[in-house]
Design a protein around this motif. Structure first.
Motif: not given
Lengths: 481, 446
Positions: A60-61, A66-67, A406-408, B102-103
């Motif tokens: 993810f990027s 969304f990050y 992406h997680a917070p 977050q792997p």
């Protein structure tokens, strides 16, 4: 996916280099040579290209997702900054040329960029001088602590400790310790600010300084900051501004005007240099006038004839903290970004970063336990305690991955149980924020109706939850054939 | 139309969002900050368009000299970088991601880091590597601190063949710590065995050495490392990774901790950074190693995957008791190195090392034949050597810059009494013709 080493086959070649030999003799006796060549992969260029292209797609990027990773300011990285930094004239200069006699003339362009960037950062923070040398945010913290120590040594002060609130990033206490100080941790009060009574009880003549993140890691601005600064100055302590959250207040608050003596900025946060999957960062440090003599060597200066030079004659300096002048090509990116934003753009950026965070906070407030009752700044923090029974913040984070976000940041700051820290930044659309909030709300509901669906997440990623305990126990850190 | 660059909300979005948070204006959002804290002076120039910004920076960049033939190294080298390095590492999926917290969403970054660790371990001939540190100098400092943590001692011996730039950094860093720092001067171009033996008492925790050393000399340090182990101290060896394509490895010499500057593995010189510090060690010492470390494991379905591991060493958990204050690694630079090493491969990488040695060997023959020029040390070298000139080396360098040549690095900048000594470096990029021109021009200015 196979490792590049597992794709190796003897005799396959990658990039060719010239094979001509011009030396009349072998200069190195065989006992000084290695016995066998290092087992690097033997693969063709096309395999390398395909391998790393495929690997990139497992990430993810910001470019793809969304990050909203709180406290990390994962904003868009403008491509013009990349292009500016890639100019050959900027990439191919040797850092030692300025140390050659007349060598400074070879690098006037690089020196001018450093000089201009320092001036801009000074204006933005209200501090007299900047050094661009620190190679990351935590390296900036350490540099600042070393300058604190030099100042106190010079003044003949006997200082033993640095005061740090418990909501601070872990790098603050670690940097203070590496700078030779004990750490006194002060708990936060109900509003998330450093408890002012406990702070005053901890403060004494042996306090070297205080490291404060403002806005705090809860995304709130401590309204009593001036009281803290005055108290610290009264014991000849120094106030350190941790600029991790500077994206909230650009063009509105100047740490130097508030009375802070030192400050670091994370250019990979507020000034949009790429995070690179975890570095390179860059953590320039600004200081007030009285700390100018302690800045690391060397200093970039402009001479009377308009040329730029490096000054190594700084007798009170803390010395070298990096081999050269910082992560130069990252500094070029930040300079390019600052030039494009300008005065209105910097202020407009913070305005929108704060608007986006407040918008998310209010949309989620009915469904999650917000930590602050009022407005936040650049990020909002919730506790996952409002999730259904047996469901944790970690489950929410993994469920978000399945929904394409992406997680917070989770479980930080440490003073919030089951913390969920969301920093949307200004480079997201309202539509993205709406969709994200809708998914957050759906997960909150699911946590009460079907908790197992969350316990099993993520299911759409290349791997599921990984066994971290086994990783630490087995210590499989390099590939063995 | 004027707008805030890179922001994504339209005026109507912003109105709707301000309404939703019960604010009348942007200023309202900041109403918890006392008005007198807010600044009324902000003298930053107006923003430039992308086009104007590029013109501005290009104009400045052109003031750098870009057509110099470079023989200046001193730890930082002008190596060839294959095109695919830039092309792959400029993929947004790599450079716009962050630390793999977050792997499951970062297997690309994590696997590349594991591959990088494997390559570094194989190059240095050590058992484990971390995922990288800032640069060679801070890596050496971290190696020293690691050795002192393990031995619980506070005395450090440093060979003066260690880069003087790094030693200057070490002196800055140790100043506030209770560390006894002692330098041992070189003898005949290599570590002084007798002086080390005399200084190696049982309170020494760390011994810092470099191979090839600052003057380019290479040495087999096995015996010195045995002496270090005899007093239960730890050896920290700073290495130049390209040399490891061919020369005897730190692992084979028995080193405990190996650090170094990874710039030569696919990173441009870029006026000083970003670079790459590497660190490798023995498995039994890994729990004291600073920095990010990636480990392989499996998921709930038995699929192989990678995670950040041994995090109990790190600042976000241990705070002031952490192994280091380092928060992250230099992942994008480490990615450049593993891509570079993969493209070069087992034989290509050794070929690069051989070319460097070959160019230096030729130049050695040519330059020391110039009347009045003599070797500073007559020792085996890898790609760099020092010559004593009949006049001040800084002056010579200055004269040759006029001729379009950065002839080398004057050792007198950091070593007393070496005003006439010039350090010459050679990489696979230097040609016979360039070296011939260097020899001719050098002879002409002496």
């Amino acid at each position: 996916m196979k490792l590049i080493f597992e794709k190796s086959s003897p005799g396959r070649g990658g990039v060719r280099i010239p094979e001509d030999r011009i030396s009349p003799e072998e200069m190195v006796p065989s006992e000084l040579l290695r016995g066998e060549l290092a087992e690097l992969p033997e693969v063709s260029e096309s395999e390398v290209v395909r391998h790393y292209t495929k690997l990139s797609r497992l990430n993810f990027s910001v470019d793809t997702h969304f990050y909203p990773l709180g406290s990390c300011t994962m904003k868009h990285n403008p491509r013009a900054c990349e292009k500016a930094a890639a100019m050959p004239e900027l990439c191919e200069t040797h850092p030692l040329w300025p140390q050659l006699r007349h060598g400074g003339l070879l690098t006037q362009g690089s020196l001018q960029i450093l000089y201009n960037t320092e001036r801009l950062l000074s204006e933005i923070t209200g501090l007299a001088e900047f050094t661009l040398q620190p190679l990351a945010g935590s390296h900036g913290e350490l540099t600042a602590v070393m300058m604190m120590a030099a100042y106190h040594r010079d003044r003949g002060n006997h200082k033993t400790h640095i005061i740090i609130p418990d909501s601070a990033h872990g790098t603050n206490p670690a940097s203070a310790a590496l700078g030779g100080y004990d750490v006194v941790t002060v708990p936060s009060d109900a509003s998330g600010d450093m408890d002012i009574d406990l702070f005053k009880a901890a403060l004494n003549d042996e306090t070297a300084g205080v490291m404060l993140t403002l806005p705090s890691t809860l995304g709130v601005f401590n309204p009593r900051v001036k009281e803290i600064i005055d108290a610290v100055h009264a014991v000849d302590g120094l106030m350190y501004y941790d600029g991790a959250n500077f994206n909230a207040i650009m063009g509105r608050i100047k740490p130097g005007e508030l009375g802070f003596d030192l400050c670091h900025l994370n250019l990979h946060k507020s000034f949009s240099t790429p995070h690179g999957g975890g570095g390179p960062g860059t953590g320039p440090v600004g200081v007030c006038e009285k700390l100018r003599p302690y800045l690391p060597i060397s200093r970039v200066a402009k001479t009377k004839d308009g040329t730029y030079t490096l000054d190594y004659d700084q007798p009170k300096s803390i010395g070298y903290i990096a081999p050269f002048y910082g992560n130069f090509s990252i500094l070029v990116r930040a300079y390019a970004y600052l030039l494009m934003l300008g005065r209105e753009g910097l202020r407009g950026t913070s305005d929108r970063a704060v608007l986006n965070a407040n918008y998310v906070q209010e949309k989620l407030r009915p469904h999650f336990a917000a930590v602050t009752p009022g407005r936040c700044l650049h990020e909002c923090v919730f506790s996952g305690k409002s999730l259904g029974e047996g469901v944790h913040t970690l489950d929410l984070a993994k469920a978000l991955l399945d929904r394409g976000y992406h997680a917070p940041t989770i479980y930080f700051p440490l003073n919030v149980p089951e913390a969920i820290m969301i920093e949307p930044t200004e480079t997201e659309t309202k539509e993205t924020l709406d969709a994200f909030c809708a998914d957050m709300i759906e997960i909150a509901e699911l946590s009460k109706t079907d908790p197992d669906a969350l316990h099993n997440a993520p299911v759409t990623t290349p791997v599921g939850r990984l066994d971290e305990v086994a990783a630490a126990k087995n210590m499989d850190l390099v590939y063995m054939d | 139309m004027s707008h805030t660059p890179f922001a994504c909300t339209s005026p109507s979005d912003e109105k709707a969002m301000l309404d939703a948070v019960n604010a009348k204006s942007f200023d309202d959002l900041f109403d918890l900050i006392p008005a007198d804290f807010q600044t009324d002076s902000f003298n930053v120039p107006d923003g430039l368009s992308e086009m104007e910004m590029m013109q501005h920076i290009r104009k400045i960049a052109r003031k750098n000299s870009s057509d110099l033939t470079n023989f200046c190294g001193a730890g930082f080298y002008d190596h060839f970088i294959p095109a695919a390095v830039d092309s792959l590492t400029s993929r947004g999926e790599f450079f716009t991601a962050y630390t793999p917290y977050q792997p499951e969403a970062a297997q690309g970054t994590l696997q590349a880091a594991y591959e990088y660790q494997t390559a570094i371990a194989r190059l240095t001939d050590m058992e484990v590597s971390n995922a990288s540190l800032y640069d060679g100098g801070t890596a050496l400092f971290e190696g020293m601190m690691m050795a002192l943590r393990i031995t619980k001692r506070n005395r450090v011996l440093v060979d003066t063949g260690v880069s003087p730039i790094y030693r200057t950094m070490l002196r800055s860093y140790t100043r506030n710590l209770k560390i006894e720092y002692q330098e041992i001067p070189l003898s005949g171009g290599v570590a002084d065995r007798a002086a080390f033996k005399a200084a190696l008492t049982t309170d020494v925790g760390a011994v810092l050495i470099q191979n090839p050393n600052f003057f380019g000399c290479i040495d087999d340090l096995t015996d010195l490392i045995e002496d270090i182990h005899a007093v239960k101290a730890i050896s920290v060896l700073s290495a130049y990774p390209v040399s490891l394509g061919l020369i005897k490895t730190p692992g084979a010499m028995g080193a405990d901790i190996v650090t170094g500057e990874g710039q030569s593995l696919g990173l441009p010189l870029s006026f000083g950074g970003p670079y790459l510090g590497f660190m490798a060690t023995r498995k039994k010492l890994v729990r004291n190693m600073p920095g990010r470390i990636v480990g392989a494991t499996t998921d709930d379905q038995g699929r192989r995957g990678y995670v950040l591991t041994l995090q109990a060493r790190e600042q976000h958990i241990r705070r002031e008791k952490a192994a280091s204050n380092i928060c992250t690694n230099m992942q994008l630079c480490a990615l450049r190195s593993i891509v570079y090493l993969s493209l070069m491969g087992k034989h290509g990488f050794a070929d690069v090392a051989r070319q460097c040695m070959d160019r230096a060997g030729y130049a050695w023959t040519r330059l020391k034949a110039i009347p009045g020029v003599e070797p500073l040390f007559d020792r085996p070298f890898f790609n760099e050597f020092a010559l004593k000139l009949p006049k001040d080396a800084s002056e010579v360098v200055s004269d040759l810059i006029e001729e379009g040549i950065a002839a080398g690095f004057p050792a007198g900048r950091y070593y007393e009494g070496m005003e006439n000594v010039l350090l010459f470096a050679f990489t696979e990029k230097r040609t016979k013709k360039e070296i011939d021109i260097l020899a001719a021009k050098l002879e002409a200015v002496l």
